[in-house]
Motif scaffolding. Structure first.
Motif, PDB file in Angstrom:
ATOM      1  N   MET A   9      -1.641 -34.594 -11.995  1.00  0.00           N
ATOM      2  CA  MET A   9      -3.076 -34.713 -12.280  1.00  0.00           C
ATOM      3  C   MET A   9      -3.365 -34.523 -13.762  1.00  0.00           C
ATOM      4  O   MET A   9      -4.182 -35.247 -14.346  1.00  0.00           O
ATOM      5  CB  MET A   9      -3.850 -33.677 -11.457  1.00  0.00           C
ATOM      6  N   ALA A  10      -2.697 -33.538 -14.372  1.00  0.00           N
ATOM      7  CA  ALA A  10      -2.905 -33.295 -15.799  1.00  0.00           C
ATOM      8  C   ALA A  10      -2.495 -34.510 -16.630  1.00  0.00           C
ATOM      9  O   ALA A  10      -3.180 -34.879 -17.595  1.00  0.00           O
ATOM     10  CB  ALA A  10      -2.109 -32.054 -16.238  1.00  0.00           C
ATOM     11  N   THR A  11      -1.387 -35.131 -16.249  1.00  0.00           N
ATOM     12  CA  THR A  11      -0.922 -36.325 -16.962  1.00  0.00           C
ATOM     13  C   THR A  11      -1.914 -37.476 -16.821  1.00  0.00           C
ATOM     14  O   THR A  11      -2.230 -38.174 -17.791  1.00  0.00           O
ATOM     15  CB  THR A  11       0.457 -36.757 -16.439  1.00  0.00           C
ATOM     16  N   ILE A  12      -2.427 -37.665 -15.599  1.00  0.00           N
ATOM     17  CA  ILE A  12      -3.402 -38.736 -15.350  1.00  0.00           C
ATOM     18  C   ILE A  12      -4.685 -38.488 -16.131  1.00  0.00           C
ATOM     19  O   ILE A  12      -5.245 -39.392 -16.763  1.00  0.00           O
ATOM     20  CB  ILE A  12      -3.691 -38.855 -13.839  1.00  0.00           C
ATOM     21  N   ILE A  13      -5.173 -37.232 -16.112  1.00  0.00           N
ATOM     22  CA  ILE A  13      -6.392 -36.884 -16.849  1.00  0.00           C
ATOM     23  C   ILE A  13      -6.213 -37.155 -18.340  1.00  0.00           C
ATOM     24  O   ILE A  13      -7.102 -37.690 -19.010  1.00  0.00           O
ATOM     25  CB  ILE A  13      -6.752 -35.394 -16.612  1.00  0.00           C
ATOM     26  N   SER A  14      -5.031 -36.812 -18.859  1.00  0.00           N
ATOM     27  CA  SER A  14      -4.767 -37.017 -20.283  1.00  0.00           C
ATOM     28  C   SER A  14      -4.801 -38.493 -20.656  1.00  0.00           C
ATOM     29  O   SER A  14      -5.356 -38.872 -21.682  1.00  0.00           O
ATOM     30  CB  SER A  14      -3.405 -36.411 -20.641  1.00  0.00           C
ATOM     31  N   ARG A  15      -4.225 -39.331 -19.783  1.00  0.00           N
ATOM     32  CA  ARG A  15      -4.171 -40.758 -20.099  1.00  0.00           C
ATOM     33  C   ARG A  15      -5.504 -41.451 -19.900  1.00  0.00           C
ATOM     34  O   ARG A  15      -5.874 -42.341 -20.674  1.00  0.00           O
ATOM     35  CB  ARG A  15      -3.106 -41.419 -19.229  1.00  0.00           C
ATOM     36  N   VAL A  16      -6.232 -41.043 -18.871  1.00  0.00           N
ATOM     37  CA  VAL A  16      -7.502 -41.719 -18.568  1.00  0.00           C
ATOM     38  C   VAL A  16      -8.596 -41.314 -19.544  1.00  0.00           C
ATOM     39  O   VAL A  16      -9.365 -42.147 -20.028  1.00  0.00           O
ATOM     40  CB  VAL A  16      -7.934 -41.420 -17.111  1.00  0.00           C
TER      41      VAL A  16
END
Length: 418
Positions: A365-372
């Protein structure tokens, strides 16, 4: 104990769907906390990086008149403000954790700098031979300043890439060209860059004003020719390179004290050198969002409580389903402690599995939040360890009541249970 763990995994595997639904609250809670903590940590690191820069541990010290820094762009040099001496440089090098010292002069939003018909409005620096070592610059093309450039007052200059793109078209080689600074011709002898590139995040006008002097480009000239452009007796600014980031505050404070002592600026003097405490500024910005961050973590923790209640519920169901099994074990001599430990182990295994899956989901989730959202994140190892341990504790706490209930069953009634 190993047998209890094996039985717990066997129970989870035999009721896969029920176990997954039971762990769902734990998974969501742990994943939420991991992603929130990672985002908070990443944001705090971004704040710190924005202020400190490329990690060169440089601390700037400048002259203040009262509470305001002296701005020589508009005002004349105050009475009693004198250039710094080489003796002060030596004293600064003796300060603990100081690795390098540089004296420099500067103008931001400089005027009257041209190459042919193109104007430059970035920053102009008059630097000594130590400046690039402090800030981590290197000459990418051409050459740097030599001792002869300083001693013979040569009108030469170095540009960074932003200044080059401002003054020249793509098909022009800047090396050897002449730019005009306040009517004086300066020969471009090299292009410089920083060893560790730093691009600040601009989210507000305050950020813009803070970092504009760097993003608008920089021109460097030897400090010995500064008087041809401005004043020969202008007091310099000082930049110190600390041994590490944590030492920056102490290095800045002690460096300012050394300069004031060397220049005879007492505590009651209107003119005093002061350091910019970037770490304190970063801490203040981080503290502004601390209360909101804590609220987010508490809200995410509610789902852990819900997950714990779910674990208790499913363990009570498990006790009911296995009443005859419990009665049989007690009939052949199993003690209450053994029965209690078996159910506690099963609850702990269930929540620990949920915690591990939650950690993996949280990192994702943290990775997705960072990219989005382009929000910086930094995975916190302590948060991961605490989350897994906390999930085990939840299993023990919420599994305690069902375990006690199972241990206290009457073996005769348990054996009669249909």
């Amino acid at each position: 104990m190993i047998e209890n763990i094996a039985l717990a995994f066997q129970g989870v595997w035999s009721h896969k769907l029920r176990s997954c639904l039971t762990m769902l609250g734990i998974i969501i809670g742990i994943a939420s906390i991991i992603s929130i903590v990672s985002t908070i940590k990443g944001t705090n690191e971004q704040i710190k990086e924005n202020l400190i820069g490329a990690g060169n541990n440089a601390v700037k010290i400048q002259l203040y008149q009262g509470e305001e820094p002296c701005d020589f762009s508009w005002n004349s040099v105050p009475d009693g403000a004198l250039p710094l001496t080489e003796d002060i440089r030596e004293d600064l090098l003796g300060v603990k954790d100081v690795e390098e010292v540089s004296f420099f002069l500067s103008r931001n939003y400089v005027e009257n700098v041209f190459y042919q018909n193109l104007a430059f409005n970035g920053s102009l620096y008059g630097i000594d031979s130590h400046y690039f070592d402090v800030y981590g610059y290197y000459v990418q093309w051409g050459r740097g300043f030599t001792e002869q450039d300083y001693s013979t007052y040569r009108k030469v200059c170095l540009l960074d890439h932003t200044a080059v793109s401002t003054l020249y078209s793509n098909d022009v080689n800047p090396i050897g060209t002449t730019i005009e600074i306040w009517g004086e011709p300066f020969t471009v002898i090299g292009i410089v860059d920083q060893a560790s590139a730093f691009e600040p995040v601009i989210n507000s006008m305050q950020d813009y004003n803070t970092y504009m002097q760097n993003t608008s480009g920089q021109i460097f000239v030897p400090d010995t020719v500064w008087g041809m452009l401005y004043r020969f007796d202008e007091p310099q600014q000082v930049v110190l390179r600390a041994a590490n980031t944590d030492a920056m505050t102490n290095v800045g404070n002690r460096g300012a004290e050394v300069i004031n002592e060397g220049m005879g600026n007492g505590e009651d003097s209107e003119l005093r050198y002061k350091s910019e405490n970037l770490l304190e500024q970063a801490k203040q910005l981080q503290d502004l969002s601390a209360s909101t961050n804590q609220q987010l973590i508490w809200i995410a923790s509610i789902s852990l409580l819900v997950g714990g209640i779910g674990v208790m519920n499913i363990m009570l169901v498990s006790v009911t389903e296995r009443t005859r099994e419990i009665g049989l074990k007690k009939a052949i001599g199993a003690k209450k402690r053994k029965i209690r430990l078996q159910f506690l182990t099963e609850a702990a295994v269930l929540t620990s599995l949920g915690g591990i899956i939650g950690v993996i989901a949280g990192i994702g989730m943290a990775t997705i939040i960072s990219r989005v959202t382009s929000t910086p994140t930094a995975i916190s190892v302590p948060a991961i360890l605490v989350s897994v341990i906390f999930s085990m504790v939840i299993g023990i706490i919420f599994g305690l009541f069902p375990a006690i209930k199972a241990a206290n069953l009457n073996p005769i009634e348990a054996l009669r249970h249909e």
